[in-house]
Design a protein around this motif. Structure first.
Motif, mmCIF file in Angstrom:
data_model
loop_
_atom_site.group_PDB
_atom_site.id
_atom_site.type_symbol
_atom_site.label_atom_id
_atom_site.label_comp_id
_atom_site.label_asym_id
_atom_site.label_seq_id
_atom_site.Cartn_x
_atom_site.Cartn_y
_atom_site.Cartn_z
ATOM 1 N N GLN A 2 -2.258 -6.087 29.245
ATOM 2 C CA GLN A 2 -2.374 -4.834 28.495
ATOM 3 C C GLN A 2 -0.991 -4.468 27.941
ATOM 4 N N VAL A 3 -0.947 -4.245 26.621
ATOM 5 C CA VAL A 3 0.319 -4.032 25.915
ATOM 6 C C VAL A 3 0.302 -2.677 25.233
ATOM 7 N N GLY A 4 1.330 -1.875 25.473
ATOM 8 C CA GLY A 4 1.505 -0.630 24.745
ATOM 9 C C GLY A 4 2.372 -0.878 23.528
ATOM 10 N N VAL A 5 1.969 -0.340 22.376
ATOM 11 C CA VAL A 5 2.718 -0.542 21.129
ATOM 12 C C VAL A 5 2.907 0.807 20.446
ATOM 13 N N THR A 6 4.153 1.236 20.259
ATOM 14 C CA THR A 6 4.413 2.430 19.458
ATOM 15 C C THR A 6 4.595 1.996 18.007
ATOM 16 N N ARG A 18 -2.491 -6.881 15.618
ATOM 17 C CA ARG A 18 -3.530 -7.855 15.244
ATOM 18 C C ARG A 18 -3.315 -9.180 15.973
ATOM 19 N N ARG A 19 -2.072 -9.623 16.052
ATOM 20 C CA ARG A 19 -1.773 -10.890 16.727
ATOM 21 C C ARG A 19 -2.154 -10.817 18.208
ATOM 22 N N LEU A 20 -1.775 -9.739 18.863
ATOM 23 C CA LEU A 20 -2.071 -9.598 20.291
ATOM 24 C C LEU A 20 -3.576 -9.522 20.540
ATOM 25 N N ALA A 21 -4.280 -8.769 19.698
ATOM 26 C CA ALA A 21 -5.726 -8.645 19.866
ATOM 27 C C ALA A 21 -6.409 -9.988 19.659
ATOM 28 N N ALA A 22 -5.941 -10.759 18.667
ATOM 29 C CA ALA A 22 -6.535 -12.069 18.393
ATOM 30 C C ALA A 22 -6.341 -13.016 19.571
ATOM 31 N N ALA A 23 -5.259 -12.816 20.334
ATOM 32 C CA ALA A 23 -4.980 -13.668 21.493
ATOM 33 C C ALA A 23 -5.703 -13.190 22.755
ATOM 34 N N GLY A 24 -6.476 -12.101 22.628
ATOM 35 C CA GLY A 24 -7.271 -11.636 23.757
ATOM 36 C C GLY A 24 -6.615 -10.580 24.621
ATOM 37 N N HIS A 25 -5.466 -10.049 24.197
ATOM 38 C CA HIS A 25 -4.808 -9.005 24.977
ATOM 39 C C HIS A 25 -5.396 -7.634 24.647
ATOM 40 N N PRO A 37 -5.319 5.136 10.857
ATOM 41 C CA PRO A 37 -4.888 3.752 11.029
ATOM 42 C C PRO A 37 -5.649 2.845 10.073
ATOM 43 N N PRO A 38 -5.096 1.665 9.735
ATOM 44 C CA PRO A 38 -5.847 0.713 8.927
ATOM 45 C C PRO A 38 -7.219 0.478 9.533
ATOM 46 N N ALA A 39 -8.239 0.411 8.678
ATOM 47 C CA ALA A 39 -9.614 0.342 9.169
ATOM 48 C C ALA A 39 -9.829 -0.834 10.112
ATOM 49 N N ASP A 40 -9.264 -1.990 9.761
ATOM 50 C CA ASP A 40 -9.497 -3.166 10.600
ATOM 51 C C ASP A 40 -8.813 -3.035 11.950
ATOM 52 N N LEU A 41 -7.718 -2.266 12.010
ATOM 53 C CA LEU A 41 -7.002 -2.107 13.273
ATOM 54 C C LEU A 41 -7.843 -1.315 14.266
ATOM 55 N N ALA A 42 -8.418 -0.222 13.795
ATOM 56 C CA ALA A 42 -9.214 0.629 14.674
ATOM 57 C C ALA A 42 -10.472 -0.075 15.168
ATOM 58 N N GLU A 43 -10.930 -1.069 14.427
ATOM 59 C CA GLU A 43 -12.173 -1.748 14.774
ATOM 60 C C GLU A 43 -11.969 -3.018 15.585
ATOM 61 N N LEU A 44 -10.733 -3.421 15.829
ATOM 62 C CA LEU A 44 -10.476 -4.656 16.552
ATOM 63 C C LEU A 44 -10.895 -4.533 18.012
ATOM 64 N N ASP A 45 -11.514 -5.577 18.528
ATOM 65 C CA ASP A 45 -11.851 -5.611 19.944
ATOM 66 C C ASP A 45 -10.573 -5.572 20.779
ATOM 67 N N GLY A 46 -10.575 -4.729 21.785
ATOM 68 C CA GLY A 46 -9.431 -4.675 22.684
ATOM 69 C C GLY A 46 -8.326 -3.746 22.238
ATOM 70 N N VAL A 47 -8.481 -3.073 21.083
ATOM 71 C CA VAL A 47 -7.442 -2.162 20.589
ATOM 72 C C VAL A 47 -7.922 -0.718 20.727
ATOM 73 N N PHE A 64 0.195 5.032 28.265
ATOM 74 C CA PHE A 64 0.724 3.760 28.764
ATOM 75 C C PHE A 64 0.610 3.620 30.290
ATOM 76 N N ALA A 65 -0.197 4.439 30.922
ATOM 77 C CA ALA A 65 -0.243 4.467 32.385
ATOM 78 C C ALA A 65 -0.538 3.113 33.012
ATOM 79 N N ASP A 66 -1.343 2.289 32.343
ATOM 80 C CA ASP A 66 -1.771 1.025 32.943
ATOM 81 C C ASP A 66 -1.252 -0.206 32.218
ATOM 82 N N VAL A 67 -0.307 -0.027 31.300
ATOM 83 C CA VAL A 67 0.140 -1.184 30.520
ATOM 84 C C VAL A 67 1.068 -2.070 31.358
ATOM 85 N N ASP A 68 1.120 -3.342 30.967
ATOM 86 C CA ASP A 68 2.014 -4.302 31.621
ATOM 87 C C ASP A 68 3.354 -4.396 30.927
ATOM 88 N N VAL A 69 3.352 -4.285 29.585
ATOM 89 C CA VAL A 69 4.579 -4.354 28.790
ATOM 90 C C VAL A 69 4.454 -3.375 27.630
#
Length: 321
Positions: A2-6, A18-25, A37-47, A64-69
């Motif tokens: 699980q990754v937090g991204v500002t 997008r890269r992280l979501a595509a890799a299954g994170h 947000p960009p439409a495709d970003l909000a609709e990505l699995d895992g985001v 970010f309570a449960d993020v790993d990085v």
């Protein structure tokens, strides 16, 4: 993982997400919430997109309570209203670092500026340097990436240069000496950010990330123009003239073609990091290899339109078009 991204809805942040979501994170993507947000970003699995101002420490701790990085990519190229360098770059980084510490994150990765440094007379450079120092001093493992001019789909650089060339036949170079840069395609940058986040090999380092090809500003602009079917006429303009024009653009345009901080960047050149003493070499296998080619420009070039009344902060569309 699980990754937090500002800054996840911005240029670099959206590509990384997008890269992280595509890799299954799983990605907790925070943004100020002022724009959708960009439409495709909000609709990505895992985001999961969370509206959280970068300086809102309680909101970030919750998000970010449960993020790993954590990847801290939020930043501003110019100041306007409450969005100041101190608030976004300094107070924001302090809040992000605190949230990463509270989550017991394994690593905090910061996107900084190639020439960020103290006592140089530029609020942008100096606030980015303070952000670096906050991250290096945080009670969490870190990587600081000092980045130069980055381009690609959705960027500011190709968009604004192409619009300037479409609006006027003459492009003003910054100053009378040759200004050089090493353009970095966003995909190569994301490769480095991904390793910084998910692997241990860059832990505890500050690394410069620039493109493989060193170009003069005139060459850079010329390549963009030729992809557009134009042969730009370039003329040198004193740096002070560019600063005055940038100040005017910041006052009048919703998104300035060139802000004062960018004039400073171009006047110094974007080749080597400063201060060099804080930097570690980027491993050779991570060094960006993609040159600034026609194919890359075509890939990143948006539909070109001229600057006009709609770009004014108080224009027909309120600066939105």
């Amino acid at each position: 993982m699980q990754v937090g991204v500002t800054g996840a809805t911005g240029f670099i942040g959206s590509h990384l997400t997008r890269r992280l979501a595509a890799a299954g994170h799983e990605v907790v993507a925070t943004s100020r919430g002022e724009t959708a947000p960009p439409a495709d970003l909000a609709e990505l699995d895992g985001v999961r997109v969370v509206a959280a101002p970068v300086d809102d420490e309680p909101a970030l701790r919750t998000a970010f309570a449960d993020v790993d990085v954590v990847a801290h990519l939020a930043g501003i190229p110019f100041e306007r209203g409450p969005q100041t360098y101190r608030r976004v770059h300094v107070q924001g980084t302090r809040a992000v670092a605190s949230a990463a510490e509270a989550a017991d994150a394994d690593r905090l990765v910061l996107s900084s500026f190639l020439k960020a440094r103290p006592n140089c007379g530029s609020g942008y450079h100096e606030s980015k340097w303070v952000a670096e120092e906050l991250v290096r001093g945080a009670d969490v493992d870190h990587v600081v990436c000092k980045i130069g001019l980055t381009y690609g789909p959705g960027d500011h650089v190709l968009t604004q240069v192409s619009r300037a060339l479409a609006t006027a036949p003459v492009f003003g170079l910054v100053g009378f000496g040759e200004r050089r840069m090493r353009p970095l395609v966003v995909d190569d940058l994301v490769d480095v950010l991904e390793v910084a986040l998910l692997e241990d090999r860059l832990a505890g380092t500050t690394v410069p990330v620039v493109g493989p090809e060193e170009l003069a500003l005139e060459t850079f602009v010329g390549r963009i123009g030729r992809v557009m079917g134009r042969e730009p006429i370039t003329v040198p303009v004193p740096v002070v003239g560019h600063r005055m024009l940038a100040r005017l653009q910041e006052a009048l345009l919703e998104t300035p073609a060139t802000a004062r901080a960018q004039v400073r960047m171009l006047s110094e050149g974007l080749v080597e990091p400063e201060p060099a003493a804080v930097c570690d070499p980027l491993p050779a296998d991570l060094a960006p290899e993609t040159p600034f080619t026609r194919a890359q420009i075509e890939r990143g070039l948006p539909e070109v339109r001229r600057f006009g009344l709609r770009d004014l902060r108080w224009g027909p569309d309120g600066g939105r078009s």
